[in-house]
Design a protein around this motif. Structure first.
Motif, mmCIF file in Angstrom:
data_model
loop_
_atom_site.group_PDB
_atom_site.id
_atom_site.type_symbol
_atom_site.label_atom_id
_atom_site.label_comp_id
_atom_site.label_asym_id
_atom_site.label_seq_id
_atom_site.Cartn_x
_atom_site.Cartn_y
_atom_site.Cartn_z
ATOM 1 N N ASN A 119 83.619 117.590 68.962
ATOM 2 C CA ASN A 119 84.439 118.310 68.004
ATOM 3 C C ASN A 119 83.771 118.174 66.634
ATOM 4 O OD1 ASN A 119 86.365 119.260 66.162
ATOM 5 N ND2 ASN A 119 88.087 118.479 67.372
ATOM 6 N N PRO A 120 83.028 119.197 66.189
ATOM 7 C CA PRO A 120 82.270 119.081 64.935
ATOM 8 C C PRO A 120 83.145 118.963 63.692
ATOM 9 C CG PRO A 120 82.207 121.332 65.765
ATOM 10 C CD PRO A 120 82.840 120.502 66.838
ATOM 11 N N ASN A 121 84.445 119.130 63.854
ATOM 12 C CA ASN A 121 85.352 118.942 62.719
ATOM 13 C C ASN A 121 85.553 117.460 62.410
ATOM 14 O OD1 ASN A 121 86.214 121.851 62.415
ATOM 15 N ND2 ASN A 121 86.873 121.469 64.530
ATOM 16 N N LYS A 122 85.103 116.621 63.282
ATOM 17 C CA LYS A 122 85.297 115.186 63.104
ATOM 18 C C LYS A 122 83.981 114.546 62.644
ATOM 19 C CE LYS A 122 89.179 116.340 64.650
ATOM 20 N NZ LYS A 122 90.303 116.549 63.705
ATOM 21 N N LEU A 123 84.017 113.951 61.468
ATOM 22 C CA LEU A 123 82.834 113.256 60.970
ATOM 23 C C LEU A 123 82.639 111.987 61.788
ATOM 24 C CD1 LEU A 123 80.662 113.316 58.665
ATOM 25 C CD2 LEU A 123 82.084 111.569 57.560
ATOM 26 N N LEU A 124 81.401 111.720 62.157
ATOM 27 C CA LEU A 124 81.100 110.609 63.051
ATOM 28 C C LEU A 124 80.244 109.554 62.357
ATOM 29 C CD1 LEU A 124 80.209 112.753 66.186
ATOM 30 C CD2 LEU A 124 82.443 111.784 65.565
ATOM 31 N N LEU A 125 80.605 108.322 62.581
ATOM 32 C CA LEU A 125 79.843 107.199 62.048
ATOM 33 C C LEU A 125 78.573 106.995 62.874
ATOM 34 C CD1 LEU A 125 79.948 104.751 60.040
ATOM 35 C CD2 LEU A 125 81.009 103.462 61.902
#
Length: 728
Positions: A119-125
């Motif tokens: 889900n590219p709407n979620k920024l990932l660490l």
């Protein structure tokens, strides 16, 4: 993050508006070159003229690098990462420096039934982030699915989560170590002190107020002096990898105090820092090393803070859910061998690589001396079940860096075949709960526990004496962070965990505890005296046993948690050690026990004892006796009235050590009885009596007969270096 300048910022913003599928990223951005970079090392690394980024995903269709302002509040650019070597995506951005704040966005199928939750709407660490900017803010936007949707986790949420998640920060781990040297304390000489960074120092009057609860406060002079007086050789810290507070705890106004909820395996937890920099942790290690104390980290590689399918998308789930986690139900659900919602898939080579890289990072960049692996059975579980020769163990044992540090397993999880005490390969130590429960039950007065105590005193050989393992394989403990403290063990029969908000359902139900007549606090002098004696007996048994002893921080000063045996969410006076109420008499007794153990090599042996005659004098290395001096027969070991166990110890026969030193230990959980001292030495000196904690340091001479007081531990030392020629 370095100053990008207005021209670069405008260019980066323009790059963000470009559709990556059709337009390649520019080769240069206003003097800041964007290049393919390289697939190693993983994470963000300085290159001399910029920063290289490398991230793993086997199933993503495209990945974007997101750059933020130094405070992490504003996303300034999204750069498509188009270079890929196998499953590692990489890019180099020139002009970036230490302090750059960044994250990733991963595009790919959102198909939970197949194990994919992109889900590219979620920024990932970045899984390899060395430091974090900001803290997690719980919000429904963190979820990859729409909360409340009738489709549940199969739905798709389009809200941007960047405002709510911590971001990764580019760091430089270099540090002036000077002449720092790892103590490398032999396993047989090790005394472990299990502690929590904040709990140990939050109320310590000798620690500067601004440093209480921090790494720098932990390594302050008053704390180090306390540990040295105790004879501690290694401090084992509850999790210090960056972790988050569970949403259900935050809703209750609580925090995850213990830290078994890891978000990132490379970044130190910021709540224990005063200035938010790695050098604080490194300084702590250097100061402990200067004092001869090793640093062992409790690490949680069995699961992550993302939980099950109803949890947030923060890092691993969004980058490659199907690779990072062990999945069930066709891929939609998670294997939950850890009881936390998910289980990391250590059998995947890139996940295993991440764990190995993390371990090496803490040894090489932070100079730590060992690790205690939480729920370690989950790390050794292959497709066919737990395997002591599985990939995780093979990787560690062959590693030139990791194979030389102390390795400790918590040898269980809740999965199939999860209890594996004694099954771990050399050189692993293991937390021995059989020691904990057996010793507790013996002193509680449970019938038939004398035979079990004998096994615990000799290092639980029935579990560990195989495959060339040493008698130091067992980590012996009576208490740990998980369960009653020593004070509560002798003060409560029923746990009191109501403050955790779970109606007292959480925590162990069977604690083998005893209130000695009154439940909870009391001023009754008889009860207090009985409790003090029970604590001394438990501690003495711990220190006189073969294996490696572990003390729980606070036990030496009588710390109580008010009967809470699962204080994982109590970041308050429940868990903070109250040094103003320290039991000075108990502290002095623990110091005496530690010094006694250190002075007697026979109590700290590497080899198991098998009652075999020693080549030097023909006397067996271990002789069991009853109080009347006779050697117990088989029926004696099963006699519930057998409550006074005596044992004579010498250096192991297999070792060929001619040292004639001998000790005679007595563990009496019954009434007072006459004691017949062995005639295998011309005489004995009484050097420990738990009913007389103020016994002279030099001890008292004893000949032939003595008395074993009720509920006591006694230790005698042979008075001559010339024992008799023949055994009885």
């Amino acid at each position: 993050m370095g100053d990008l300048g207005p021209d670069l910022c405008r260019t980066l913003r323009k790059a963000c508006r470009v559709t990556p599928q059709t337009v390649s990223p520019p080769a240069r951005l206003q003097g800041h070159a964007v290049a393919p970079g390289r697939p190693w090392p993983m994470g963000a690394s300085l290159t001399g003229d910029g920063v290289n980024f490398a991230v793993f995903s086997a199933h993503a269709e495209r990945i974007e690098l997101c750059l933020f302002t130094p405070d992490g509040r504003k996303e300034m650019a999204r750069l498509p990462i188009t270079e890929r070597d196998g499953d590692i995506w990489h890019i180099q951005v020139g002009g970036l420096t230490v302090g750059t704040v960044y994250g990733f966005r991963a595009h790919g199928p959102y198909a939970p039934e197949q194990g994919h939750r992109f889900n590219p709407n979620k920024l990932l660490l970045d899984p390899y982030a060395r430091a974090l900017e900001g803290r997690l803010k719980w919000s429904d936007a963190l979820m990859g699915y729409k909360i409340g949707s009738p489709r549940g986790d199969l739905s798709f949420d389009t809200r941007d989560s960047a405002f709510a998640v911590p971001k990764a920060v580019v760091t430089d781990p270099s540090f002036t170590w000077g002449n720092d040297q790892a103590p490398r304390t032999p396993r047989s000489d090790t005394l472990i002190y299990e502690a929590h960074v904040k709990s140990l120092t939050a109320l310590h009057p000798g620690v500067e107020k601004g440093l209480r609860g921090t790494y720098l406060g932990l390594c302050s002079d008053p704390v180090i002096e306390h540990l040295l007086k105790l004879g501690v050789t290694a401090i084992e810290l509850l999790p210090v990898h960056a972790f988050i507070d569970d949403r259900f705890l935050v809703a209750k106004g609580l925090r995850n105090h213990w830290g078994y909820n890891t978000l990132c395996f490379f970044a130190p937890e910021a709540r224990y820092m005063s200035q938010g920099a790695l050098w604080e942790f490194q300084t702590m290690v250097r100061r402990f090393h200067a004092a001869g104390i090793e640093v062992i980290l409790d690490v949680v590689y069995n699961h992550t803070a993302e939980g099950d399918e109803w949890g947030p998308t923060l890092c691993y789930r969004g980058l490659d859910n199907a690779s990072y986690y062990r999945l069930a139900g066709g891929g939609r659900h998670y294997v939950n061998d850890t009881g936390t919602g998910n289980t990391l898939n250590i059998t995947h080579p890139m996940v295993l690589r991440m764990v190995m890289d993390s371990l090496r990072y803490w040894v090489e960049a932070a100079h730590v001396d060992g690790f205690r692996f939480d729920l370690a059975t989950a790390l050794g579980r292959e497709s066919h079940g737990f395997d002591p020769n599985g990939g995780f163990f093979d990787a560690i044992r062959q590693d030139p860096v990791l194979s030389r540090v102390k390795l400790i397993a918590e040898p269980w999880d809740i999965g199939p075949g999860g209890y594996q005490l004694g099954a771990y390969p050399h050189p692993f130590h293991e937390w021995n709960d059989r020691f904990r429960d057996g010793v507790r039950r013996f002193w509680k007065g449970d019938a038939g526990m004398t035979r079990d105590l004998a096994a615990r005193l000799l290092g639980s050989a029935e579990r560990f004496d195989h495959s060339g393992r040493a008698a130091t394989s067992s980590i012996n403990y009576v208490t740990s962070h998980d369960g009653f403290t020593l004070e509560d063990l002798v003060s409560y029969t029923i746990k009191r965990n109501f403050a955790n908000g779970e109606d007292n359902r959480d925590g162990h139900h069977e604690n083998h505890s005893d209130n000695l007549g009154v439940e909870g606090p009391t001023t009754d002098p008889k009860v207090l005296a009985a409790r003090a004696l029970r604590k001394r007996n438990l501690l003495a048994t711990l220190m006189l046993s073969q294996g490696v002893p572990m003390l729980l921080a606070g036990d030496e000063i009588g710390h109580s948690q008010g009967g809470n045996n699962n204080a994982y969410a109590q970041d308050n006076e429940t868990t903070w050690l109250d040094w103003s109420k320290a039991d000075s008499a108990l502290l002095a007794f623990v110091q005496r026990l530690s010094a006694l153990r250190k002075s007697l090599t026979v109590l700290r042996q590497r080899r198991f004892l098998h009652a075999r005659p020693r080549p030097s004098d023909g006397i067996p290395d271990v002789i069991w006796r009853r109080a009347n001096g006779t050697v117990p027969h088989n029926e004696d070991w099963h006699d519930p009235a057998f409550r006074c166990l005596c044992v004579e110890l010498r250096m192991a026969a297999e070792g060929g050590d001619p040292n004639p030193e001998a000790v005679f230990a007595v563990f009496n959980t019954g009434s007072a009885t006459t004691l017949h001292l062995p005639d295998t030495a011309p005489g004995w000196t009484l050097i420990l009596d738990t009913t007389r904690p103020d016994l002279p340091e030099a001890g008292l001479p004893a000949q032939g007969f003595a008395e074993a007081p009720a509920h006591s531990v006694l230790l005698f030392r042979s008075v001559t270096d010339t024992p008799r020629e023949t055994a009885p």
